[in-house]
Design a protein around this motif. Structure first.
Motif, PDB file in Angstrom:
ATOM      1  N   ASP A  94       0.827  -1.209   0.000  1.00 10.77           N
ATOM      2  CA  ASP A  94       0.000   0.000   0.000  1.00 10.77           C
ATOM      3  C   ASP A  94       0.859   1.257   0.000  1.00 10.77           C
ATOM      4  OD1 ASP A  94      -2.216  -1.629  -0.021  1.00 10.77           O
ATOM      5  OD2 ASP A  94      -2.582  -1.474   2.138  1.00 10.77           O
ATOM      6  N   ASN A  95       1.933   1.255   0.789  1.00 10.00           N
ATOM      7  CA  ASN A  95       2.837   2.413   0.820  1.00 10.00           C
ATOM      8  C   ASN A  95       3.487   2.636  -0.543  1.00 10.00           C
ATOM      9  OD1 ASN A  95       2.294   2.954   3.504  1.00 10.00           O
ATOM     10  ND2 ASN A  95       4.052   1.795   4.257  1.00 10.00           N
ATOM     11  N   LEU A  96       3.898   1.556  -1.196  1.00  8.39           N
ATOM     12  CA  LEU A  96       4.516   1.686  -2.513  1.00  8.39           C
ATOM     13  C   LEU A  96       3.516   2.192  -3.548  1.00  8.39           C
ATOM     14  CD1 LEU A  96       6.780  -1.495  -2.609  1.00  8.39           C
ATOM     15  CD2 LEU A  96       7.518   0.885  -2.510  1.00  8.39           C
ATOM     16  N   ARG A  97       2.286   1.740  -3.463  1.00  5.55           N
ATOM     17  CA  ARG A  97       1.246   2.239  -4.381  1.00  5.55           C
ATOM     18  C   ARG A  97       1.038   3.734  -4.200  1.00  5.55           C
ATOM     19  NH1 ARG A  97      -3.443  -2.403  -4.115  1.00  5.55           N
ATOM     20  NH2 ARG A  97      -2.476  -3.832  -5.601  1.00  5.55           N
ATOM     21  N   LYS A  98       0.958   4.153  -2.931  1.00  3.95           N
ATOM     22  CA  LYS A  98       0.790   5.586  -2.662  1.00  3.95           C
ATOM     23  C   LYS A  98       1.973   6.378  -3.189  1.00  3.95           C
ATOM     24  CE  LYS A  98      -2.063   4.929   1.454  1.00  3.95           C
ATOM     25  NZ  LYS A  98      -2.095   4.992   2.915  1.00  3.95           N
ATOM     26  N   GLU A  99       3.178   5.838  -2.996  1.00  2.00           N
ATOM     27  CA  GLU A  99       4.377   6.532  -3.469  1.00  2.00           C
ATOM     28  C   GLU A  99       4.372   6.655  -4.994  1.00  2.00           C
ATOM     29  OE1 GLU A  99       9.188   5.803  -3.339  1.00  2.00           O
ATOM     30  OE2 GLU A  99       7.949   4.967  -1.726  1.00  2.00           O
ATOM     31  N   VAL A 100       3.999   5.599  -5.681  1.00  7.96           N
ATOM     32  CA  VAL A 100       3.944   5.628  -7.147  1.00  7.96           C
ATOM     33  C   VAL A 100       2.887   6.620  -7.613  1.00  7.96           C
ATOM     34  CG1 VAL A 100       3.288   4.261  -9.172  1.00  7.96           C
ATOM     35  CG2 VAL A 100       4.878   3.322  -7.511  1.00  7.96           C
ATOM     36  N   GLU A 101       1.731   6.600  -6.977  1.00  2.00           N
ATOM     37  CA  GLU A 101       0.677   7.549  -7.347  1.00  2.00           C
ATOM     38  C   GLU A 101       1.137   8.982  -7.123  1.00  2.00           C
ATOM     39  OE1 GLU A 101      -2.898   6.543  -5.236  1.00  2.00           O
ATOM     40  OE2 GLU A 101      -3.004   4.553  -6.166  1.00  2.00           O
ATOM     41  N   GLY A 102       1.823   9.226  -6.010  1.00  2.00           N
ATOM     42  CA  GLY A 102       2.346  10.565  -5.724  1.00  2.00           C
ATOM     43  C   GLY A 102       3.358  11.004  -6.764  1.00  2.00           C
ATOM     44  N   LEU A 103       4.238  10.094  -7.156  1.00  2.00           N
ATOM     45  CA  LEU A 103       5.230  10.418  -8.179  1.00  2.00           C
ATOM     46  C   LEU A 103       4.573  10.688  -9.524  1.00  2.00           C
ATOM     47  CD1 LEU A 103       8.059   7.867  -7.308  1.00  2.00           C
ATOM     48  CD2 LEU A 103       8.130  10.349  -7.045  1.00  2.00           C
ATOM     49  N   ARG A 104       3.542   9.943  -9.846  1.00  2.00           N
ATOM     50  CA  ARG A 104       2.850  10.167 -11.119  1.00  2.00           C
ATOM     51  C   ARG A 104       2.160  11.527 -11.137  1.00  2.00           C
ATOM     52  NH1 ARG A 104       0.310   4.200 -12.202  1.00  2.00           N
ATOM     53  NH2 ARG A 104       2.191   3.296 -13.088  1.00  2.00           N
ATOM     54  N   ARG A 105       1.556  11.892 -10.011  1.00  2.00           N
ATOM     55  CA  ARG A 105       0.873  13.194  -9.941  1.00  2.00           C
ATOM     56  C   ARG A 105       1.880  14.335  -9.906  1.00  2.00           C
ATOM     57  NH1 ARG A 105      -1.513  12.555  -5.036  1.00  2.00           N
ATOM     58  NH2 ARG A 105      -1.995  10.371  -5.114  1.00  2.00           N
ATOM     59  N   GLN A 106       2.998  14.092  -9.261  1.00  2.00           N
ATOM     60  CA  GLN A 106       3.983  15.134  -9.035  1.00  2.00           C
ATOM     61  C   GLN A 106       4.800  15.447 -10.286  1.00  2.00           C
ATOM     62  OE1 GLN A 106       7.195  14.096  -6.329  1.00  2.00           O
ATOM     63  NE2 GLN A 106       6.594  15.827  -5.044  1.00  2.00           N
TER      64      GLN A 106
END
Length: 173
Positions: A94-106
């Motif tokens: 879950d943490n890795l998914r959130k990190e990937v989503e954050g990087l994609r948005r960022q």
């Protein structure tokens, strides 16, 4: 077989267990080892305890009972450890998914970067075995090779005819 008297607390727990697992304690024995929970181990312990009590107080049964209890304790420890490891892995996922989503948005891809998708391939230019031609280019080369091969066969047949002609007419070089 006589069943041991059941305390009121156990009766209430039994009702909750029936709601949790409709097959009752016997259902725990039918589960895959990877699906077992600590409650399933307790159910198995209950079943084995009941059957050992029904066998009587033979000293061999008592010795066996101690061994069974030890095995059940080890099984409970393994199940608990597996559950903890599974929860840790789920949290990390879950943490890795959130990190990937954050990087994609960022960081949306800039014009110099390549946007990777499932239909794209990354090629290492330093790899000596990397693909160098497109599929169409390879098809064209194969067609040309086949054409040249057929021309070669025709020329070889003509050569054979000329050789036969010269050897028959007696003109040897």
């Amino acid at each position: 077989m006589e069943e041991p008297p059941v305390r009121e607390e156990e009766e209430e727990e039994g009702e909750e267990d029936d709601e949790r697992d409709e097959a009752g304690p016997e259902g725990a024995l039918g589960k895959s080892p990877f699906q077992l929970t600590a409650e399933d181990v307790y159910d198995i312990s209950y079943l084995l305890g009941r059957e050992l009590m029904a066998l009587g107080s033979d000293p061999r049964v008592t010795q066996l009972q101690f061994k069974v209890v030890r095995v059940l304790e080890m099984l409970e420890a393994l199940v608990n450890e597996g559950s903890v490891a599974l929860e840790e892995l789920k949290m990390e996922r879950d943490n890795l998914r959130k990190e990937v989503e954050g990087l994609r948005r960022q960081d949306p891809p800039t014009s110099g970067e390549v946007n990777l998708s499932p239909n794209k391939m990354v090629v290492d230019l330093t790899d000596p075995n990397r693909p160098r031609f497109t599929l169409q280019e390879l098809r064209d080369v194969l067609q040309e090779r086949n054409k040249l091969k057929s021309q070669l066969l025709v020329v070889q047949e003509e050569l054979q005819c000329y050789k036969r002609f010269f050897f028959r007419s007696g003109k040897q070089t």
